[in-house]
Design a protein around this motif. Structure first.
Motif, PDB file in Angstrom:
ATOM      1  N   LEU A  43       0.834  -1.196   0.000  1.00 19.28           N
ATOM      2  CA  LEU A  43       0.000   0.000   0.000  1.00 19.28           C
ATOM      3  C   LEU A  43       0.875   1.256   0.000  1.00 19.28           C
ATOM      4  O   LEU A  43       0.629   2.210  -0.747  1.00 19.28           O
ATOM      5  N   ILE A  44       1.916   1.243   0.835  1.00 19.82           N
ATOM      6  CA  ILE A  44       2.817   2.400   0.914  1.00 19.82           C
ATOM      7  C   ILE A  44       3.475   2.635  -0.440  1.00 19.82           C
ATOM      8  O   ILE A  44       3.522   3.766  -0.940  1.00 19.82           O
ATOM      9  N   SER A  45       3.957   1.565  -1.064  1.00 16.81           N
ATOM     10  CA  SER A  45       4.578   1.701  -2.383  1.00 16.81           C
ATOM     11  C   SER A  45       3.593   2.300  -3.372  1.00 16.81           C
ATOM     12  O   SER A  45       3.934   3.185  -4.147  1.00 16.81           O
ATOM     13  N   LYS A  46       2.372   1.800  -3.332  1.00 10.96           N
ATOM     14  CA  LYS A  46       1.366   2.268  -4.277  1.00 10.96           C
ATOM     15  C   LYS A  46       1.142   3.784  -4.124  1.00 10.96           C
ATOM     16  O   LYS A  46       1.112   4.531  -5.104  1.00 10.96           O
ATOM     17  N   VAL A  47       1.026   4.223  -2.877  1.00  9.97           N
ATOM     18  CA  VAL A  47       0.801   5.652  -2.634  1.00  9.97           C
ATOM     19  C   VAL A  47       2.030   6.452  -3.076  1.00  9.97           C
ATOM     20  O   VAL A  47       1.904   7.491  -3.742  1.00  9.97           O
ATOM     21  N   PHE A  48       3.225   5.949  -2.762  1.00  9.98           N
ATOM     22  CA  PHE A  48       4.450   6.670  -3.129  1.00  9.98           C
ATOM     23  C   PHE A  48       4.612   6.769  -4.646  1.00  9.98           C
ATOM     24  O   PHE A  48       5.156   7.736  -5.157  1.00  9.98           O
ATOM     25  N   ASN A  49       4.133   5.764  -5.339  1.00  4.74           N
ATOM     26  CA  ASN A  49       4.280   5.771  -6.797  1.00  4.74           C
ATOM     27  C   ASN A  49       3.475   6.867  -7.489  1.00  4.74           C
ATOM     28  O   ASN A  49       3.707   7.156  -8.655  1.00  4.74           O
ATOM     29  N   THR A  50       2.551   7.463  -6.779  1.00  3.31           N
ATOM     30  CA  THR A  50       1.748   8.525  -7.402  1.00  3.31           C
ATOM     31  C   THR A  50       2.364   9.906  -7.190  1.00  3.31           C
ATOM     32  O   THR A  50       1.887  10.896  -7.712  1.00  3.31           O
ATOM     33  N   LEU A  51       3.459   9.944  -6.406  1.00  2.00           N
ATOM     34  CA  LEU A  51       3.961  11.236  -5.931  1.00  2.00           C
ATOM     35  C   LEU A  51       4.514  12.131  -7.026  1.00  2.00           C
ATOM     36  O   LEU A  51       4.522  13.345  -6.888  1.00  2.00           O
ATOM     37  N   ASN A  52       5.019  11.543  -8.093  1.00  2.00           N
ATOM     38  CA  ASN A  52       5.644  12.391  -9.100  1.00  2.00           C
ATOM     39  C   ASN A  52       4.676  12.868 -10.178  1.00  2.00           C
ATOM     40  O   ASN A  52       5.070  13.576 -11.095  1.00  2.00           O
ATOM     41  N   ASP A  53       3.411  12.464 -10.059  1.00  2.86           N
ATOM     42  CA  ASP A  53       2.410  12.904 -11.026  1.00  2.86           C
ATOM     43  C   ASP A  53       1.875  14.273 -10.609  1.00  2.86           C
ATOM     44  O   ASP A  53       1.148  14.411  -9.634  1.00  2.86           O
ATOM     45  N   GLN A  54       2.278  15.293 -11.365  1.00  5.41           N
ATOM     46  CA  GLN A  54       1.936  16.673 -11.002  1.00  5.41           C
ATOM     47  C   GLN A  54       0.449  16.969 -11.172  1.00  5.41           C
ATOM     48  O   GLN A  54      -0.042  17.969 -10.660  1.00  5.41           O
ATOM     49  N   THR A  55      -0.266  16.104 -11.909  1.00  3.11           N
ATOM     50  CA  THR A  55      -1.675  16.393 -12.143  1.00  3.11           C
ATOM     51  C   THR A  55      -2.559  15.904 -10.993  1.00  3.11           C
ATOM     52  O   THR A  55      -3.754  16.158 -10.963  1.00  3.11           O
ATOM     53  N   ILE A  56      -1.926  15.181 -10.044  1.00  2.00           N
ATOM     54  CA  ILE A  56      -2.703  14.638  -8.918  1.00  2.00           C
ATOM     55  C   ILE A  56      -2.639  15.584  -7.719  1.00  2.00           C
ATOM     56  O   ILE A  56      -1.584  16.126  -7.401  1.00  2.00           O
ATOM     57  N   THR A  57      -3.776  15.813  -7.083  1.00  2.65           N
ATOM     58  CA  THR A  57      -3.785  16.598  -5.847  1.00  2.65           C
ATOM     59  C   THR A  57      -3.250  15.725  -4.717  1.00  2.65           C
ATOM     60  O   THR A  57      -3.833  14.703  -4.374  1.00  2.65           O
ATOM     61  N   GLN A  58      -2.106  16.133  -4.161  1.00  2.00           N
ATOM     62  CA  GLN A  58      -1.373  15.254  -3.259  1.00  2.00           C
ATOM     63  C   GLN A  58      -1.740  15.479  -1.787  1.00  2.00           C
ATOM     64  O   GLN A  58      -0.927  15.963  -1.009  1.00  2.00           O
ATOM     65  N   PHE A  59      -2.951  15.088  -1.418  1.00  2.00           N
ATOM     66  CA  PHE A  59      -3.296  15.120  -0.001  1.00  2.00           C
ATOM     67  C   PHE A  59      -2.472  14.100   0.772  1.00  2.00           C
ATOM     68  O   PHE A  59      -2.405  14.136   1.991  1.00  2.00           O
ATOM     69  N   SER A  60      -1.839  13.165   0.052  1.00  2.00           N
ATOM     70  CA  SER A  60      -1.147  12.064   0.730  1.00  2.00           C
ATOM     71  C   SER A  60       0.237  12.433   1.237  1.00  2.00           C
ATOM     72  O   SER A  60       0.739  11.847   2.178  1.00  2.00           O
ATOM     73  N   LEU A  61       0.854  13.421   0.603  1.00  2.00           N
ATOM     74  CA  LEU A  61       2.240  13.758   0.927  1.00  2.00           C
ATOM     75  C   LEU A  61       2.403  14.413   2.293  1.00  2.00           C
ATOM     76  O   LEU A  61       1.493  15.111   2.749  1.00  2.00           O
ATOM     77  N   GLY A  62       3.581  14.250   2.890  1.00  2.00           N
ATOM     78  CA  GLY A  62       3.909  14.979   4.114  1.00  2.00           C
ATOM     79  C   GLY A  62       4.806  16.156   3.791  1.00  2.00           C
ATOM     80  O   GLY A  62       5.801  16.386   4.459  1.00  2.00           O
TER      81      GLY A  62
END
Lengths: 471, 471
Positions: free
Chosen positions: A97-116
């Motif tokens: 799950l952690i990997s999956k969430v981290f894999n979205t981090l470099n997509d600039q089109t996504i609103t990153q509520f997940s990031l710290g």
């Protein structure tokens, strides 16, 4: 009598503005001086009006930032529940799950509520760049040589000087610099434990800490953590003899945003001192307080040198600089040895830039603005969640930092919700990431250090709609 | 006939110049073109003269650098001896000795023969500083944000492109950047071993590797290492079934300067592949070859992905930048996970500067100059040691890198000698630092990447005098 009427009148006008949302949740109120001029009244009259609004919990004062539209008095959603202590061995690591969430981090089109991570717009990037160019010119050989293992003397001295909260108990020689707070925690755990040892952590816990613990072959005991007051001391007491170390975020824990009361900190240090158990205290959010002053770390109560106080500028200035530090108490030599063995030294340049930024007051000024933005965002997020999420959603009440923790209806599986949300270009951190057990499956963490605007509000609205569709 | 006479004449003149030390050991000979003009002869005549001198081992060719006055043919001191394999458990860690030596490092008045660091005068510091300022301007947000865990794409791409020695076997996605080679080794050992495991290392071994092994709770088997050909394959074969990993500096090992022959590398990889044992290959000196071409790493022979190829620019450009990398073969995901857990990411800026420096050929140019300086220094050091040290001193014959290993008379204790030398402002690395056993007590390592001048020569003379006094 006339005076009283006046302030009541002003208070009434503002209350109406708040009710009609002309002044929205989290908005900063006009300064006392502005109102004074506007109504042509005395400063005291305005102050009385604000006091009246404050006593109704309609507004909140913020140290050195003025007043904000509040909602403490009319909180709609209740607090998330506290987990029960589990004694079984871990059920399943949430790695995939952690990997999956981290894999979205470099997509600039996504609103990153997940990031710290704090939004770039809230960071003083231009000033830091300027500081960097100055530092290159100032440094011996441009920082191409090895730095002393303990780290930049300049940074350590500045850190010691600016650690007012420790009331002069910290000297430059008590500090070791690291590659961010994560690296400080890694070093601390490497230094004071061996594989098979047992470490107490929070629950829900920042997944980074959980992963370090696992990587080092340690056993984690998840301590029930209250969304307002942090780790449950009674629970710790029960497992105390079995512990080899504790690792807690004492101020504005990630993800709950809770703040250990001073008495708890004092009692925790006392208990751990008695058993000579090191406390790794991750204090990386301490400067992002919403109250009137920076909370004390446990380190303040540490007489025996058992507290290893970790910090960084990753949340407040520049995550990519990887500048962190630890005041390791009596474990200093072990930490220096760890650092030497792991990487010999840390790059000088970034440490110099940060030292300079702190030294001449720019950091303090920046923190004041950042805190005020974060607090305002926190209220706006809470307002939007109350508006767009289902009834019975539970929501944390962070006292600092920039994380919100939501507990949804038991029927909602946030790991599944994540997959749906990603398709809508919204990312958040599912609750299961924050525990080694099969729990928090209906929880999520949202980062509120993003620039508030219509799009962001709409993303929260869409997320709320998704949650409702999952009921 | 006339032609032959001519080249013999020229060769004779130069031989006399070498004998009379008009051309000193390590000096660069005039270029072929210069001699051609000087004697008004053909290029071929000069080449024949140089060939004649080379066949007498009076001079040596160096790729792209011309010819140097050599001494291979009249070597006075013999090679250091090879240690016997020990099977007892470790006797005593040389930690105190290592600390003592490290504590002298910041004293600028001491001649640092002990350091593993290239003299600033040999590094392109001004160019790097300029590159840094450019990189700050070029980088998104000045590099304040987190970089992808795997490291700068730019640096990885450039590294892959410039790894000619691997003949295109390496792509950008095969690399992970680290905080220097030490950090790469640390990560590799963390990734492929668990406490109690057994690792084969060289003997004498770079003390940094020894310390990582100890810190991670691993057992080290010291493999006898020949000063010319490196680790003894027969010795490895004997302990193979007991090994969980190997960690070797295949090219110009520190401290011996030895170079594993290609057949040894190939055979080593074959043996380890058979047992599926990972080889952590520290190739940080590979570009500092004295021969005609860059030696291949073991990685070149690795089909199964068991070789974790580590490198850095700490020895050739900027130790303080902490830029290193690893091509971890089939262990890539483990390494990325280790890096994430230990420090999240590495700072972007330094990686960009190095990528840029490599990209437009400046690195290559710099390496050519550096190699030629180091080789010349190596010969000068050897000459000075032969002149000033006692008879029967044994001395290594490094084929690259910048370390000399001396074996003195059994009566000399270099740990004691160190204390005496420090009083005379000379620091070296006592042999005991390079082993877990009670051996090499009469050995020392000298760094020859220091600027050669009268003072330096005199320091070697004084050190030789001290050694004599200890007999």
């Amino acid at each position: 009598m006339k005076k009283e009427t006046l302030y009541v009148k002003i208070a009434k006008v503002m209350e109406e503005q708040i009710e009609s949302e002309t002044l929205k949740l989290g908005d900063k109120l006009p300064s006392i001086r502005t109102i004074q001029k506007l109504y042509n009244v005395s400063i005291n009259t305005v102050k009385q009006a604000y006091l009246a609004l404050e006593s109704k919990s309609l507004i909140e004062p913020r140290a050195k930032s003025g007043y904000f539209v509040s909602k403490a008095g009319r909180r709609k959603f209740s607090l998330p529940s506290v987990a029960k202590m589990k004694t079984t061995t871990q059920e399943k690591e949430p790695e995939d799950l952690i990997s999956k969430v981290f894999n979205t981090l470099n997509d600039q089109t996504i609103t990153q509520f997940s990031l710290g991570v704090t939004a770039n717009s809230m960071l003083p990037i231009a000033k830091l760049n300027k500081g960097m160019i100055n530092a290159i010119r100032r440094l011996d050989n441009g920082g191409t040589g090895y730095e002393p293992v303990q780290g930049s003397v300049n940074l350590r001295r500045t850190l010691a000087k600016w650690s007012f909260v420790l009331e002069g108990k910290l000297g430059e020689d008590d500090l070791v610099t690291t590659s961010g707070a994560m690296n400080a925690i890694f070093n601390c755990l490497m230094a004071v434990t061996k594989p098979g040892d047992t470490v107490a952590i929070e629950s829900p816990v920042y997944f980074g800490i959980q992963q370090i613990v696992k990587t080092l072959g340690l056993k984690a005991i998840e301590i029930p953590t209250h969304p307002i007051t942090g780790v449950d001391l009674e629970a710790i007491k029960k497992v105390l003899p079995r512990l080899n170390a504790c690792c807690f975020i004492s101020n504005f824990s990630n993800p709950l945003g809770c703040l250990m009361p001073d008495e708890h900190k004092k009692e925790l240090v006392r208990m751990l001192t008695e058993y000579d158990i090191p406390l790794i205290e991750d204090d990386l959010y301490g400067n992002l307080f919403f109250g009137t002053e920076r909370p004390k770390p446990c380190k303040y109560y540490d007489e025996a040198g058992i507290v290893m106080w970790c910090g960084s500028v990753s949340k407040t200035l520049a995550p990519g600089y990887r500048v962190g530090w630890v005041a390791p108490g009596k474990y200093k030599e072990k930490i220096i040895r760890q650092k030497l063995v792991q990487t010999i030294s840390t790059p000088s340049l970034y440490q110099e830039v940060i030292a300079d930024f702190m030294e001449n007051g720019r950091y303090d000024l920046h923190l004041r603005t950042l805190r005020s933005k974060l607090y305002s965002n926190c209220l706006k997020y809470q307002g939007a969640i109350e508006a767009y999420f289902p009834e019975h959603t539970k929501i944390s009440q962070p006292q600092g930092g920039f994380m919100l923790w939501l507990e949804l209806d038991k029927k909602v599986d946030t790991a599944e919700l994540f997959d749906q949300a990603i398709k809508q270009k919204i990312s958040f951190a599912p609750g299961r990431m924050f525990t080694q057990y099969n729990q928090y499956n209906n929880c999520m963490r949202l980062n509120f250090a993003l620039e508030w605007n219509d799009k962001l509000e709409n993303d929260i609205k869409r997320l709320g709609r998704l949650v409702k569709a999952n009921l």
